[in-house]
Scaffold this active site. Structure first.
Site, PDB file in Angstrom:
ATOM      1  N   PRO A   2      35.499  43.972  41.697  1.00  0.00           N
ATOM      2  CA  PRO A   2      34.399  43.137  41.758  1.00  0.00           C
ATOM      3  C   PRO A   2      34.480  41.951  42.642  1.00  0.00           C
ATOM      4  O   PRO A   2      35.944  41.457  42.525  1.00  0.00           O
ATOM      5  CB  PRO A   2      34.028  42.646  40.356  1.00  0.00           C
ATOM      6  CG  PRO A   2      34.908  43.612  39.423  1.00  0.00           C
ATOM      7  CD  PRO A   2      36.126  44.117  40.565  1.00  0.00           C
ATOM      8  N   GLU A   3      33.764  41.660  43.547  1.00  0.00           N
ATOM      9  CA  GLU A   3      33.927  40.488  44.405  1.00  0.00           C
ATOM     10  C   GLU A   3      32.862  39.315  44.148  1.00  0.00           C
ATOM     11  O   GLU A   3      32.058  39.497  43.149  1.00  0.00           O
ATOM     12  CB  GLU A   3      33.757  40.875  45.964  1.00  0.00           C
ATOM     13  CG  GLU A   3      34.767  42.033  46.453  1.00  0.00           C
ATOM     14  CD  GLU A   3      34.625  42.276  47.679  1.00  0.00           C
ATOM     15  OE1 GLU A   3      34.273  41.646  48.645  1.00  0.00           O
ATOM     16  OE2 GLU A   3      34.905  43.600  48.267  1.00  0.00           O
ATOM     17  N   ARG A 106      41.675  50.310  33.869  1.00  0.00           N
ATOM     18  CA  ARG A 106      43.123  50.221  34.544  1.00  0.00           C
ATOM     19  C   ARG A 106      43.896  48.967  34.126  1.00  0.00           C
ATOM     20  O   ARG A 106      44.967  48.952  34.563  1.00  0.00           O
ATOM     21  CB  ARG A 106      43.042  50.403  36.203  1.00  0.00           C
ATOM     22  CG  ARG A 106      42.177  51.602  36.395  1.00  0.00           C
ATOM     23  CD  ARG A 106      42.072  51.558  37.943  1.00  0.00           C
ATOM     24  NE  ARG A 106      43.425  51.967  38.617  1.00  0.00           N
ATOM     25  CZ  ARG A 106      43.769  51.966  39.793  1.00  0.00           C
ATOM     26  NH1 ARG A 106      42.526  51.879  40.786  1.00  0.00           N
ATOM     27  NH2 ARG A 106      44.756  51.856  40.391  1.00  0.00           N
ATOM     28  N   ARG A 143      44.804  29.526  62.460  1.00  0.00           N
ATOM     29  CA  ARG A 143      45.577  30.789  61.662  1.00  0.00           C
ATOM     30  C   ARG A 143      45.690  31.791  62.670  1.00  0.00           C
ATOM     31  O   ARG A 143      44.573  32.196  63.255  1.00  0.00           O
ATOM     32  CB  ARG A 143      44.858  31.321  60.495  1.00  0.00           C
ATOM     33  CG  ARG A 143      45.124  29.996  59.273  1.00  0.00           C
ATOM     34  CD  ARG A 143      44.311  30.453  58.256  1.00  0.00           C
ATOM     35  NE  ARG A 143      44.283  29.278  57.319  1.00  0.00           N
ATOM     36  CZ  ARG A 143      45.049  29.280  55.952  1.00  0.00           C
ATOM     37  NH1 ARG A 143      46.000  30.130  55.820  1.00  0.00           N
ATOM     38  NH2 ARG A 143      45.107  28.079  55.256  1.00  0.00           N
TER      39      ARG A 143
END
Ligand code: ZN
Length: 262
Positions: A2-3, A106, A143
């Site tokens: 899930p995001e 899981r 970055r």
């Protein structure tokens, strides 16, 4: 996993059911899901009232009248309201009205009780739906890692995962392996807009059910039918017809159009 849109969908449906409720008792059936805290979660939450429920990145934080109950769904965690127990039920919260189950096949998810919101959750980067374009650019342009790795870094923005990163980069026309520092201000603005659009559309469609994600009522989301690149390897690009390619960027399976994304 899930995001942001999936967790947001869960929080929007849980909040009205949980806010103001009292937790009568809590039972943890799988002790290994209690992580990052020394507390006896059952004892700490019993009798507590739930003041509010919010999403922080991919975390669900329930503010209690004493402390905070923080849940991360990991890969397969589900929060189900008034739903029957299953063999994967790992914790049960009996409320003064209704029952909240935490199911997790899981068991990569976690539940913790802490006196205040955990520092590692407080330290997460800004919400992609609320960050100003200049702050987003400032967060990425120094970055050197690939833009995909930078977007997945929860200290830069919180809540982006594999699916929505691939989808946003496609919409912005940026290759996932492009160094973040090589992206101009103009393209960074376009990327932020693409991220916000894809996240809002996904929330509208109650998230993507690519594995076993379901919302609080056990319903699947349907944004997976609208993915333009994610999990579409070999299928034609919706814009130019070139087969979508799959590669590995930031140690994650990554989908992109070799023609539309530069
Ligand atoms: Zn294309």
């Amino acid at each position: 996993m899930p995001e942001l849109p999936e967790v947001e969908t869960i929080v929007r449906s849980l909040a009205p059911r949980l806010e103001g409720r009292r937790i009568i008792s809590a039972e943890v059936l799988a002790p290994r899901i209690v992580r990052h805290c020394e507390s006896d979660v059952s004892a700490c939450v019993a009798g507590r009232k739930i003041r509010s429920v919010e999403r922080r990145g991919k975390f669900i934080v329930m503010h209690l009248d004493d402390g905070a109950l923080t849940i991360h769904l990991g890969m397969t965690g589900q929060l189900l309201f008034d739903s029957p127990r299953t063999p994967y039920t790992r914790a049960i919260f009996q409320l003064d009205r209704g029952t909240l189950l935490y199911d997790d096949v899981r068991m990569f998810g976690s539940i913790e009780w802490t006196p205040a919101v955990p520092p590692r959750v407080e330290r997460l980067g800004p919400e992609p739906l609320r960050i100003a374009p200049e702050d987003f650019y400032a967060g990425i342009h120094t970055r050197k890692a690939s833009i995909k790795a930078v977007l997945l870094n929860q200290a830069v923005v919180r809540g982006m995962g594999n699916i929505y990163t691939d989808e946003a980069l496609f919409r912005a026309g940026i290759r996932p392996d492009k160094p973040a520092s090589a992206i101009s201000r103009k393209r960074a603005d376009r990327l932020l807009t693409a991220m916000q659009e894809v996240l809002l559309e996904a929330i509208e469609h109650r998230g993507s059910s690519v594995s076993d994600y379901v919302d609080t009522e056990g319903r699947r989301g349907d944004f997976q039918d609208r993915h333009r690149v994610y999990d579409r390897e070999g299928e034609p690009c919706v814009v130019c017809g070139t087969p979508i390619r799959r590669t590995v960027v930031a140690q994650r399976g990554t989908h992109f159009c070799p023609r539309c994304q530069r």
